[in-house]
Scaffold this motif. Structure first.
Motif, PDB file in Angstrom:
ATOM      1  N   ASP A  14     -37.452 -51.227 -63.372  1.00  0.00           N
ATOM      2  CA  ASP A  14     -36.914 -50.136 -62.565  1.00  0.00           C
ATOM      3  C   ASP A  14     -37.972 -49.110 -62.163  1.00  0.00           C
ATOM      4  O   ASP A  14     -37.898 -48.531 -61.096  1.00  0.00           O
ATOM      5  N   ARG A  15     -38.989 -48.881 -62.995  1.00  0.00           N
ATOM      6  CA  ARG A  15     -40.048 -47.928 -62.665  1.00  0.00           C
ATOM      7  C   ARG A  15     -41.156 -48.047 -63.704  1.00  0.00           C
ATOM      8  O   ARG A  15     -40.944 -48.633 -64.765  1.00  0.00           O
ATOM      9  N   PRO A  16     -42.355 -47.506 -63.431  1.00  0.00           N
ATOM     10  CA  PRO A  16     -43.493 -47.694 -64.331  1.00  0.00           C
ATOM     11  C   PRO A  16     -43.475 -46.743 -65.526  1.00  0.00           C
ATOM     12  O   PRO A  16     -42.577 -45.927 -65.691  1.00  0.00           O
ATOM     13  N   GLU A  17     -44.506 -46.874 -66.353  1.00  0.00           N
ATOM     14  CA  GLU A  17     -44.679 -45.997 -67.502  1.00  0.00           C
ATOM     15  C   GLU A  17     -44.998 -44.580 -67.054  1.00  0.00           C
ATOM     16  O   GLU A  17     -45.357 -44.333 -65.910  1.00  0.00           O
ATOM     17  N   LYS A  18     -44.909 -43.618 -67.982  1.00  0.00           N
ATOM     18  CA  LYS A  18     -45.309 -42.236 -67.704  1.00  0.00           C
ATOM     19  C   LYS A  18     -46.839 -42.149 -67.622  1.00  0.00           C
ATOM     20  O   LYS A  18     -47.525 -42.913 -68.305  1.00  0.00           O
ATOM     21  N   PRO A  19     -47.351 -41.180 -66.859  1.00  0.00           N
ATOM     22  CA  PRO A  19     -46.622 -40.224 -66.009  1.00  0.00           C
ATOM     23  C   PRO A  19     -46.128 -40.884 -64.733  1.00  0.00           C
ATOM     24  O   PRO A  19     -46.845 -41.662 -64.108  1.00  0.00           O
ATOM     25  N   ARG A  20     -44.872 -40.585 -64.376  1.00  0.00           N
ATOM     26  CA  ARG A  20     -44.232 -41.231 -63.241  1.00  0.00           C
ATOM     27  C   ARG A  20     -44.169 -40.288 -62.038  1.00  0.00           C
ATOM     28  O   ARG A  20     -44.010 -39.087 -62.199  1.00  0.00           O
ATOM     29  N   ARG A  21     -44.239 -40.868 -60.848  1.00  0.00           N
ATOM     30  CA  ARG A  21     -44.080 -40.112 -59.605  1.00  0.00           C
ATOM     31  C   ARG A  21     -42.654 -40.217 -59.079  1.00  0.00           C
ATOM     32  O   ARG A  21     -42.257 -39.455 -58.201  1.00  0.00           O
ATOM     33  N   PHE A  22     -41.892 -41.167 -59.587  1.00  0.00           N
ATOM     34  CA  PHE A  22     -40.513 -41.366 -59.163  1.00  0.00           C
ATOM     35  C   PHE A  22     -39.712 -41.865 -60.364  1.00  0.00           C
ATOM     36  O   PHE A  22     -40.280 -42.276 -61.374  1.00  0.00           O
ATOM     37  N   GLY A  23     -38.394 -41.808 -60.257  1.00  0.00           N
ATOM     38  CA  GLY A  23     -37.568 -42.176 -61.400  1.00  0.00           C
ATOM     39  C   GLY A  23     -37.743 -41.199 -62.546  1.00  0.00           C
ATOM     40  O   GLY A  23     -37.608 -41.554 -63.717  1.00  0.00           O
ATOM     41  N   VAL A  24     -38.016 -39.926 -62.203  1.00  0.00           N
ATOM     42  CA  VAL A  24     -38.292 -38.894 -63.207  1.00  0.00           C
ATOM     43  C   VAL A  24     -36.977 -38.396 -63.826  1.00  0.00           C
ATOM     44  O   VAL A  24     -36.005 -38.146 -63.115  1.00  0.00           O
ATOM     45  N   THR A  25     -36.983 -38.266 -65.138  1.00  0.00           N
ATOM     46  CA  THR A  25     -35.863 -37.665 -65.858  1.00  0.00           C
ATOM     47  C   THR A  25     -36.330 -36.344 -66.453  1.00  0.00           C
ATOM     48  O   THR A  25     -37.168 -36.328 -67.355  1.00  0.00           O
ATOM     49  N   GLU A  26     -35.801 -35.248 -65.929  1.00  0.00           N
ATOM     50  CA  GLU A  26     -36.106 -33.925 -66.477  1.00  0.00           C
ATOM     51  C   GLU A  26     -34.927 -33.491 -67.339  1.00  0.00           C
ATOM     52  O   GLU A  26     -33.779 -33.538 -66.899  1.00  0.00           O
ATOM     53  N   MET A  27     -35.211 -33.052 -68.538  1.00  0.00           N
ATOM     54  CA  MET A  27     -34.178 -32.741 -69.516  1.00  0.00           C
ATOM     55  C   MET A  27     -34.024 -31.235 -69.682  1.00  0.00           C
ATOM     56  O   MET A  27     -35.001 -30.507 -69.742  1.00  0.00           O
ATOM     57  N   ARG A  28     -32.784 -30.788 -69.727  1.00  0.00           N
ATOM     58  CA  ARG A  28     -32.518 -29.364 -69.952  1.00  0.00           C
ATOM     59  C   ARG A  28     -32.839 -29.003 -71.399  1.00  0.00           C
ATOM     60  O   ARG A  28     -32.405 -29.653 -72.335  1.00  0.00           O
ATOM     61  N   GLY A  29     -33.617 -27.932 -71.569  1.00  0.00           N
ATOM     62  CA  GLY A  29     -33.943 -27.444 -72.899  1.00  0.00           C
ATOM     63  C   GLY A  29     -32.924 -26.422 -73.367  1.00  0.00           C
ATOM     64  O   GLY A  29     -31.762 -26.446 -72.927  1.00  0.00           O
ATOM     65  N   PRO A  30     -33.296 -25.505 -74.235  1.00  0.00           N
ATOM     66  CA  PRO A  30     -32.350 -24.494 -74.730  1.00  0.00           C
ATOM     67  C   PRO A  30     -31.739 -23.694 -73.592  1.00  0.00           C
ATOM     68  O   PRO A  30     -32.441 -23.090 -72.801  1.00  0.00           O
ATOM     69  N   HIS A  31     -30.417 -23.722 -73.495  1.00  0.00           N
ATOM     70  CA  HIS A  31     -29.719 -22.956 -72.464  1.00  0.00           C
ATOM     71  C   HIS A  31     -28.248 -22.846 -72.844  1.00  0.00           C
ATOM     72  O   HIS A  31     -27.813 -21.874 -73.425  1.00  0.00           O
ATOM     73  N   PHE A  32     -27.471 -23.898 -72.545  1.00  0.00           N
ATOM     74  CA  PHE A  32     -26.056 -23.877 -72.886  1.00  0.00           C
ATOM     75  C   PHE A  32     -25.853 -23.967 -74.394  1.00  0.00           C
ATOM     76  O   PHE A  32     -24.866 -23.488 -74.931  1.00  0.00           O
ATOM     77  N   SER A  33     -26.799 -24.622 -75.071  1.00  0.00           N
ATOM     78  CA  SER A  33     -26.737 -24.735 -76.525  1.00  0.00           C
ATOM     79  C   SER A  33     -28.152 -24.595 -77.069  1.00  0.00           C
ATOM     80  O   SER A  33     -29.122 -24.923 -76.392  1.00  0.00           O
ATOM     81  N   LEU A  34     -28.267 -24.090 -78.283  1.00  0.00           N
ATOM     82  CA  LEU A  34     -29.569 -23.920 -78.898  1.00  0.00           C
ATOM     83  C   LEU A  34     -30.090 -25.262 -79.390  1.00  0.00           C
ATOM     84  O   LEU A  34     -29.349 -26.066 -79.956  1.00  0.00           O
ATOM     85  N   LEU A  35     -31.374 -25.503 -79.157  1.00  0.00           N
ATOM     86  CA  LEU A  35     -32.010 -26.719 -79.628  1.00  0.00           C
ATOM     87  C   LEU A  35     -33.092 -26.329 -80.620  1.00  0.00           C
ATOM     88  O   LEU A  35     -34.042 -25.642 -80.266  1.00  0.00           O
ATOM     89  N   SER A  36     -32.939 -26.760 -81.851  1.00  0.00           N
ATOM     90  CA  SER A  36     -33.960 -26.469 -82.850  1.00  0.00           C
ATOM     91  C   SER A  36     -35.157 -27.377 -82.617  1.00  0.00           C
ATOM     92  O   SER A  36     -35.077 -28.389 -81.907  1.00  0.00           O
TER      93      SER A  36
END
Length: 286
Positions: A14-36
């Protein structure tokens, strides 16, 4: 389980290894819930190969001790994950003309790689927005302007004829919002020309819920800006499934940390336009 195959990220997959130029998944950090830190460490160690970026959404990093942010950014970089500031720059203009440059330097000290610039909330002229993009790039960071499909009515250029160089009376600010996808695309194109790395599209009015997706707007944005240069927010698994079904695994998506594995399973399947929904089934075990 004999048929199970670990993901290899070959180019023909589906897409290559990181670092990727496409098929990027950006993850939400601490916001709606605290992440330790332990929680983030677990996410990176178990799913780090599927996560390209971590975003401090909603300006949450402004409420977190700097020592914690540095530890989180160092942890992210260890797993080849970039860190985004999220939409916070819009609070800076009121602090003076040098505030944005100071913010860039502070982000660099904290280990933040990408600065998101909310064009709508900033409420600045287009030339100022482009100057901000160039400042971020000259500071050695990635610039990611955020655009909404609705603009303040006073920001929409007048179509009336006027002599070249003539004075234009500023339009008073109003609370009325007007949908204008062509203006969004034009400003996004100018930001890309100024050096922006990617354009973030606000989910409101475009892709907030899977049953009310504005496929016309999304198709126009993708066709003009390109799939590689555009990122959409997928606020729930059904929205992620819609994007993968329509545009394949190479679409760039911003999701909650709890949806990373679901999204990766969707990316790894050839869904096609007529597939039945796989969410909620046992397909993860196949």
């Amino acid at each position: 389980m004999a048929g199970y195959r670990w993901k290899t990220f070959f180019e023909e997959e589906d897409r290559p290894e990181k670092p990727r130029r496409f098929g990027v998944t950006e993850m939400r950090g601490p916001h709606f819930s605290l992440l330790s830190q332990n929680h983030l460490q677990d996410v990176f160690e178990s799913m780090g190969q599927f996560v390209d970026g971590l975003k401090f959404a909603g300006g949450s990093h402004s409420l977190i001790p700097k020592s914690y942010i540095k530890e989180v950014t160092a942890m992210a970089h260890k797993h080849n994950v970039y860190v985004s500031s999220g939409d916070w720059a819009e609070h800076l203009p009121r602090k003076g003309p040098s505030a944005f440059q100071d913010y860039i330097e502070e982000c660099k000290r904290l280990g933040i790689d990408t600065i998101e610039i909310d064009a709508g909330s900033l409420g600045v002229p287009e030339d100022v927005l482009l100057r901000y993009v160039r400042l971020v790039k000259s500071g050695g960071l990635r610039a990611k302007p955020l655009f909404a499909v609705k603009f303040n009515k006073s920001d929409i250029p007048s179509k009336r004829d006027r002599a070249f160089g003539s004075y234009v009376v500023p339009t008073p600010r109003t609370s009325e919002l007007v949908e204008d996808v062509d203006l969004l695309i034009r400003r996004a194109e100018r930001c890309l020309e100024a050096g922006a790395d990617m354009i973030m599209i606000d989910a409101d009015g475009v892709c907030r819920q899977a049953d009310s997706m504005r496929a016309d707007i999304i198709a126009k944005v993708v066709s003009r800006l390109g799939l590689e240069k555009t990122m959409f927010e997928a606020s729930n698994p059904k929205t992620s499934e819609w994007f993968i079904k329509q545009y394949g695994p190479r679409v760039n998506l911003f999701v909650d940390h709890s949806q990373v594995m679901d999204l990766e399973c969707l990316r790894g399947r050839n869904l096609g336009r007529d597939h039945a929904s796989v969410l909620g089934s046992s397909y993860f075990l196949l």
